[in-house]
Enzyme design. Structure first.
Site, mmCIF file in Angstrom:
data_model
loop_
_atom_site.group_PDB
_atom_site.id
_atom_site.type_symbol
_atom_site.label_atom_id
_atom_site.label_comp_id
_atom_site.label_asym_id
_atom_site.label_seq_id
_atom_site.Cartn_x
_atom_site.Cartn_y
_atom_site.Cartn_z
ATOM 1 N N ASP A 23 -1.235 5.961 -8.024
ATOM 2 C CA ASP A 23 -2.643 5.561 -7.953
ATOM 3 C C ASP A 23 -3.500 6.633 -8.604
ATOM 4 O OD1 ASP A 23 -2.032 3.307 -6.537
ATOM 5 O OD2 ASP A 23 -3.103 3.866 -4.712
ATOM 6 N N LYS A 80 -5.502 -3.640 -9.410
ATOM 7 C CA LYS A 80 -5.405 -4.511 -8.225
ATOM 8 C C LYS A 80 -6.466 -5.602 -8.233
ATOM 9 C CE LYS A 80 -3.800 -0.868 -5.027
ATOM 10 N NZ LYS A 80 -2.428 -1.265 -4.722
ATOM 11 N N GLY A 152 -2.414 4.170 2.618
ATOM 12 C CA GLY A 152 -3.480 5.096 2.982
ATOM 13 C C GLY A 152 -3.228 5.862 4.263
ATOM 14 N N ARG A 164 13.879 -1.858 5.349
ATOM 15 C CA ARG A 164 15.069 -2.177 6.153
ATOM 16 C C ARG A 164 15.101 -3.666 6.504
ATOM 17 N NH1 ARG A 164 18.772 1.515 7.500
ATOM 18 N NH2 ARG A 164 18.127 3.665 7.875
ATOM 19 N N SER A 235 -2.274 7.327 -2.038
ATOM 20 C CA SER A 235 -3.099 8.468 -1.695
ATOM 21 C C SER A 235 -2.291 9.766 -1.672
ATOM 22 C CB SER A 235 -3.726 8.221 -0.320
ATOM 23 O OG SER A 235 -4.058 6.858 -0.161
#
Lengths: 293, 225
Positions: A23, A80, A152, A164, A235
């Site tokens: 990002d 996005k 975030g 998983r 982030s």
């Protein structure tokens, strides 16, 4: 000659495998990501940690800002759109981004439907928490999947849980007899044809990256060992003390995910990681991963 | 079993980033043995190396980080067979033309005498599939997938052209569009045979490996790692 086929859409994701997508919010950050060895960047105005902290409606980023990032680097640029926001997607296709992320990190525009991604020439990546959700997105035309994690937070626990879950469900399908597959399709809420395909091949029909809360080289390698094809870091890099060094370390950790010697080396002296959030501190209504239908 | 008694040819696949598992699968399907190469020691015993598609900037940084650039270069200069697809082709080329970027982003292995342009057709929306004539692998056209593909602009006198695009006009580009060449033991393609089920180009490379891989290769490899 045929452009923008499903093979070319899926194919770009295959070229990103074993890599880290980062990002970035400015052209300068994009260059740092490229220098660190990112395979692509996600251009956005606010990283998920800031979206979480500031609240309000999170929309598609300014196309002008995305274009500046596209000019700044030679690697692919993703951006996005809100879940179900067909027009934001049309705008991003128009400016020529390389991939669109129909993302739960932004505020959903539609509480029932995702975008019909077959209608677009640009490829899409979508988030998923389980196999049913992944296959619904693929049926809508997604050419790449990422497990959602909890964006975030800098906390890898949800990313692990989602990866998983997907892997478990794939293994379960592989061991089922053919007459059990229709009931399982109903159970997972996924198209029968895709359920059958996964049962036979034992893998998703498209590339599957891990995302949401990955903040250290060890996190990245963990997700790779659990079966991710590559890593999204939101982030985790630019909210840390030393972004370039951490970004490089995460790239190397993703490549050498099975080599503890390399992992120990690259994990040294990275400075402070992003502070992060314990999941129990986040109220149910503030969870991003539950967005998506 | 008979298949096990016959020693399979070990082929290295550079596994730093990109479509290396797809290449490994293709190599295994031809009957050779795929060996994933991430560190110099992994090169031990391999008879040739495939550099896959991926991001050339990423792969070049990871090559440098673990000293693979010099080792692969030195091997190749002594006739070690290499095959590069897309990013792999960029990394093997001697000259990279890139109009809007500084060249330092990709540290090339600089082994095959060609000039290439990265992302020559444009961004992802210009990625395409096309039937390609490639006489060295047979008469039947090869279904080639090009993804943000590079293009070969110029070739040196020792380079043999193996395939070009048929119709230039559709890509808004001038001149002959070369997409596959070889120079001695080095083969490069701008497209991705590893994304299709057609094994003919992998087989063509493995023939090269047989031809060039003499026993001295082992000695050479061991002297560099």
């Amino acid at each position: 000659m045929e452009k923008s086929t499903y093979s070319t859409k899926k194919g770009l994701a295959q070229m990103l495998k074993g890599g880290v997508i980062m990002d970035v919010v400015t052209p300068e950050q994009a260059k740092i990501a490229e220098d660190a060895g990112a395979v692509a960047v996600m251009a956005l105005e606010r990283v998920p940690a800031d979206i979480r902290a500031q609240g309000g409606v999170a929309r598609m980023s300014d196309p002008g800002m995305i274009l500046k990032i596209m000019e700044a680097v030679s690697i692919p640029v993703m951006a996005k759109v809100r879940i179900g926001h067909i027009v934001e997607a049309q705008i991003l296709e128009e400016i020529g981004v390389d991939y669109i992320d129909e993302s739960e990190v932004l505020t959903p525009a539609d509480t029932k439907h995702h975008i019909n991604k077959h209608q677009f020439r640009v490829p899409f990546v979508c988030g998923a928490r389980d196999l049913g959700e992944a296959l619904r997105r693929i049926a809508e035309g997604a050419a790449m999947i990422r497990t959602k994690g909890e964006a975030g937070t800098g906390n890898v626990v949800e990313a692990v849980f989602h990866m998983r879950t997907v892997m478990d469900e794939i293994r379960k399908l592989s061991s089922m007899s053919k007459d059990e597959l229709m009931a399982e399709a109903k159970n997972l809420g996924a198209p029968y044809e895709l359920i059958t395909e996964v049962g036979v091949t034992g893998r998703l029909p498209v590339v599957n990256f891990a995302a949401g809360g990955i903040a250290s080289p060890a996190d990245a390698a963990l997700m790779m060992q659990l079966g991710a094809d590559g890593i999204f870091v939101g982030s985790g890099i630019f909210k840390s003390e030393n972004p370039l060094k951490r970004a490089k370390a995460m790239v190397e950790a993703t490549t050498h995910f099975n080599n503890p010697k390399v992992l120990a080396e690259v994990s040294k002296d990275l400075g402070e990681a992003m502070h992060g959030l314990e999941l129990s501190e986040i109220k149910e209504k503030d969870r991003l991963a539950v967005r998506g239908w | 079993m008979i298949a096990e008694m016959k020693k399979r040819q070990p082929i290295g696949i550079l596994a730093l980033q990109g479509s290396f598992l797809e290449h490994a699968l293709a190599v295994e399907k031809t009957g050779a043995q795929a060996v994933l190469v991430r560190l110099p020691k992994d090169l031990e015993g391999v008879k040739g190396l495939i550099i896959p598609g991926g991001e050339s900037t990423t792969i070049s940084k990871l090559l440098d980080a673990y000293n693979l650039t010099d080792i692969i270069r030195n091997l190749a200069l002594r006739g070690f067979p290499l095959y590069g697809t897309c990013a792999g082709m960029i990394l093997l080329s001697k000259k990279i033309e890139n109009s809007n970027a500084d060249l330092s982003r990709v540290n090339s292995l600089s082994l095959i005498d060609i000039t290439i342009r990265r992302n020559a057709f444009g961004r992802q929306l210009e990625s395409f599939e096309e039937e390609l004539d490639m006489p060295v692998i047979g008469k039947r056209p090869f279904h080639a997938i090009f993804i943000r593909a590079p293009l070969i602009l110029q070739v040196g006198s020792s380079v043999r052209i193996l395939a070009s695009l048929k119709d230039n006009s559709q890509h808004n580009l001038q001149g002959k569009q070369i997409v596959a060449v070889e120079q001695g033991a080095i083969l490069v393609t701008a497209f991705h045979p590893e994304l299709t089920d057609d094994l003919r180009i992998h087989r063509y490379f493995l023939e090269k490996v047989k031809k060039y891989a003499r026993q001295k290769n082992d000695l050479i490899v061991n002297s560099f790692i």
